[in-house]
Each structure stands twice: as C-alpha cells, then as structure tokens.
Scaffold this motif. Sequence first.
Motif, PDB file in Angstrom:
ATOM      1  N   ARG A   1       1.019  -1.255  -0.082  1.00  6.72           N
ATOM      2  CA  ARG A   1      -0.019  -0.101   0.060  1.00  6.72           C
ATOM      3  C   ARG A   1       0.967   1.299  -0.105  1.00  6.72           C
ATOM      4  NH1 ARG A   1      -3.372  -0.271   5.119  1.00  6.72           N
ATOM      5  NH2 ARG A   1      -4.324   1.664   4.265  1.00  6.72           N
ATOM      6  N   SER A   2       0.542   2.081  -0.776  1.00  8.15           N
ATOM      7  CA  SER A   2       1.345   3.327  -1.171  1.00  8.15           C
ATOM      8  C   SER A   2       0.582   4.465  -1.767  1.00  8.15           C
ATOM      9  CB  SER A   2       2.704   3.124  -1.746  1.00  8.15           C
ATOM     10  OG  SER A   2       3.232   4.305  -2.016  1.00  8.15           O
ATOM     11  N   PRO A   3       0.617   5.593  -1.482  1.00  5.81           N
ATOM     12  CA  PRO A   3       0.121   6.797  -2.303  1.00  5.81           C
ATOM     13  C   PRO A   3       0.963   6.879  -3.579  1.00  5.81           C
ATOM     14  CG  PRO A   3       1.239   7.602  -0.638  1.00  5.81           C
ATOM     15  CD  PRO A   3       1.357   6.187  -0.411  1.00  5.81           C
ATOM     16  N   TYR A   4       2.033   6.347  -3.824  1.00 11.19           N
ATOM     17  CA  TYR A   4       2.851   6.594  -5.001  1.00 11.19           C
ATOM     18  C   TYR A   4       2.744   5.213  -5.803  1.00 11.19           C
ATOM     19  CZ  TYR A   4       4.892   9.989  -1.830  1.00 11.19           C
ATOM     20  OH  TYR A   4       5.059  10.841  -0.947  1.00 11.19           O
ATOM     21  N   HIS A   5       1.791   5.264  -6.930  1.00 13.78           N
ATOM     22  CA  HIS A   5       1.388   4.175  -7.598  1.00 13.78           C
ATOM     23  C   HIS A   5       2.713   3.688  -8.391  1.00 13.78           C
ATOM     24  CE1 HIS A   5      -2.301   5.313  -6.974  1.00 13.78           C
ATOM     25  NE2 HIS A   5      -2.496   6.493  -7.341  1.00 13.78           N
ATOM     26  N   ASP A   6       3.751   4.272  -8.669  1.00 10.48           N
ATOM     27  CA  ASP A   6       4.715   3.884  -9.342  1.00 10.48           C
ATOM     28  C   ASP A   6       5.957   3.230  -8.422  1.00 10.48           C
ATOM     29  OD1 ASP A   6       5.689   6.338  -8.395  1.00 10.48           O
ATOM     30  OD2 ASP A   6       6.653   6.787 -10.115  1.00 10.48           O
TER      31      ASP A   6
ATOM     32  N   PHE B   1      -3.809   6.523   8.184  1.00  9.79           N
ATOM     33  CA  PHE B   1      -3.587   7.880   8.229  1.00  9.79           C
ATOM     34  C   PHE B   1      -2.198   8.457   7.644  1.00  9.79           C
ATOM     35  CE2 PHE B   1      -1.568  11.643  10.297  1.00  9.79           C
ATOM     36  CZ  PHE B   1      -2.336  12.863  10.070  1.00  9.79           C
ATOM     37  N   TYR B   2      -1.201   7.588   8.163  1.00 15.75           N
ATOM     38  CA  TYR B   2       0.151   7.897   7.705  1.00 15.75           C
ATOM     39  C   TYR B   2       0.433   7.499   6.396  1.00 15.75           C
ATOM     40  CZ  TYR B   2       2.246   8.548  12.645  1.00 15.75           C
ATOM     41  OH  TYR B   2       2.405   8.850  13.871  1.00 15.75           O
ATOM     42  N   LEU B   3      -0.216   6.467   5.857  1.00 16.57           N
ATOM     43  CA  LEU B   3      -0.131   6.250   4.527  1.00 16.57           C
ATOM     44  C   LEU B   3      -0.812   7.204   3.491  1.00 16.57           C
ATOM     45  CD1 LEU B   3      -0.654   2.316   4.551  1.00 16.57           C
ATOM     46  CD2 LEU B   3       1.733   3.407   4.225  1.00 16.57           C
ATOM     47  N   TRP B   4      -1.818   7.728   4.028  1.00 18.16           N
ATOM     48  CA  TRP B   4      -2.202   9.058   3.239  1.00 18.16           C
ATOM     49  C   TRP B   4      -1.356  10.134   3.430  1.00 18.16           C
ATOM     50  CZ3 TRP B   4      -4.414  13.490   5.510  1.00 18.16           C
ATOM     51  CH2 TRP B   4      -5.143  14.452   4.482  1.00 18.16           C
ATOM     52  N   ALA B   5      -1.136  10.409   4.670  1.00 20.26           N
ATOM     53  CA  ALA B   5      -0.456  11.941   4.746  1.00 20.26           C
ATOM     54  C   ALA B   5       0.939  11.886   4.459  1.00 20.26           C
ATOM     55  CB  ALA B   5      -0.222  11.958   6.273  1.00 20.26           C
ATOM     56  N   CYS B   6       1.665  10.686   4.119  1.00 16.94           N
ATOM     57  CA  CYS B   6       3.028  10.688   3.901  1.00 16.94           C
ATOM     58  C   CYS B   6       3.035  11.287   2.180  1.00 16.94           C
ATOM     59  CB  CYS B   6       3.787   9.350   3.756  1.00 16.94           C
ATOM     60  SG  CYS B   6       3.240   8.255   2.651  1.00 16.94           S
ATOM     61  N   ALA B   7       2.019  11.282   1.314  1.00 12.46           N
ATOM     62  CA  ALA B   7       2.080  11.962   0.181  1.00 12.46           C
ATOM     63  C   ALA B   7       2.211  13.608   0.148  1.00 12.46           C
ATOM     64  CB  ALA B   7       0.768  11.538  -0.839  1.00 12.46           C
ATOM     65  N   HIS B   8       1.837  14.016   1.165  1.00 10.93           N
ATOM     66  CA  HIS B   8       1.721  15.668   1.521  1.00 10.93           C
ATOM     67  C   HIS B   8       2.586  16.374   2.553  1.00 10.93           C
ATOM     68  CE1 HIS B   8      -2.015  14.760  -0.893  1.00 10.93           C
ATOM     69  NE2 HIS B   8      -2.349  13.932   0.142  1.00 10.93           N
TER      70      HIS B   8
END
Length: 253
Positions: free
Chosen positions: A161-166, A214-221
């Motif tokens: 799981r990651s907000p970074y698709h690549d 939450f962290y996995l969402w917030a780490c993108a921003h």
Amino acid sequence: MKAMIFAAGLGTRLKPLTDTLPKALVPVCGVPLIEHVCRKLKSYGIDEAVVNVHHFADKIEQWVASQDIMNISISDERTRLLETGGAVLNARRYLEGCGRFLIHNVDILSDLDISWFASQTKPGALATLLVSRRNSSRQLLFDPQSMTLVGWRNCLTGQVRSPYHDLDPEQCLSLAFSGIHIMSDSILDVMEKYAQTHGLRITDESPRFSVIDFYLWACAHHDIYGVCADDLQLIDVGKLDTLDMAEEYVSGR
C-alpha cells in the motif's frame, strides 16, 4: 514533552488474562504493563501523559488514581473504540499546544533511549516513527535516502500500500514499526482533514481510523520520517507466548 499511552485495546491475544483484566494491567514481574511504561517515560523527564481507555476502563482509572508516578489524564473511549488514529484525535484537548508528543503502546517494553529518539526528529516533521530491522509480518517502507515514509507491505501476502503508484518496494528500506512515535501537535489538524476527506466524522463522536492508514495517506503531502534504532531490544507483550520473554527481560534489567 507530553505522552499518550495506547491502552484501550481488547487484548484478545492475551486471553484468558484479559477476560478479567485490561491489557494495561497484565503484570510482568508483578508490575502492570502500564506502570512499566509510565516509569520509563518518567525516567526520561516526561511527567504528563494521557491514557485512552475502553476495555475494563474502570480498572485502569482506578490504577491511575492510585499511582503517583506522573500526571495522567484519561481519554474515554468507553462507548466506541476509536483505533489508534481516532484515539489521538479524541485526545486532542490534552495534546494540542504542547509542540510535540510521544505515542507509546502499553504492551511494548524496550531499552529505547527516549532522549536519543527525540533528538532524531527533524524540524517540520509531522511524525517520526521508531523502526528497527527485525522480523515482522508487516513492514513500513521508506525512501533509503531521505528516510521518509512511502508505503507499507504485508510480507506474508505481498500486498503493498502506498500513495505512490509507481513505487518499487524492492528499492525501499523495509523496517518494522515499534509502536513508538513522536508527533507534532500540528498533526491534529491534518487528522481532522483526513477524517473529513474520508467521510469519517460522526456527529458528537470522534472518527475511528488507524494511525497507519492515516500515515499512508499523509505521507504523500507531509514529512513523516523513520528513525532506525540499531540493536534495539523490544518485546511486544501482546501475546501469551511473549509473557515469559517479558519476565526474563525485565528481571534481567
């Protein structure tokens, strides 16, 4: 620095002990887990904490009222267990305005030097997570250059799981989370935004969500860092088969 101790869990992996006790009061060498944690925090100059309660909440409140280790407030989750992220937001009134605060799971015993860990936090970090190189079925993924959080992996199923698709998990540092982290109090506003974005706000009740989600969402921003503690001795006293290890560890200190 203030602290928050996560103590509301049902402790199902410690049954049958937790059929009559909250996990926080399970004894190790005759001393409740929560007391071990509080004494460790106090030894590093932390004299104010908030503890969330749900399972056998009255018993934890009785222990808090009887102790003289530190100033402890109660964040009540009797009506609804809020998980780790919701628990922090629910305790907002005790935590906002303090600059930063330490989160500590009640069932974690370790030889962590908390002063050292606090010194590793970077200016502007939303959160700093204590991690280590140890076997764990679930690992956090970090950029090897910056040590910023970029994802999560289930080592048993291969799920990532990651907000970074690549994201290529093989190019990341894969480390085990300790259940100990330091948050900036600015995280409370970000958590509010997360709850609103995900439709979690419930009238008159705090939202329920996992801090890892939450962290996995917030780490993108936002900047969320990992700090790796080499040679960290850590015992997760969350299962019956680790109680003997915990007894041996505490008696040997």
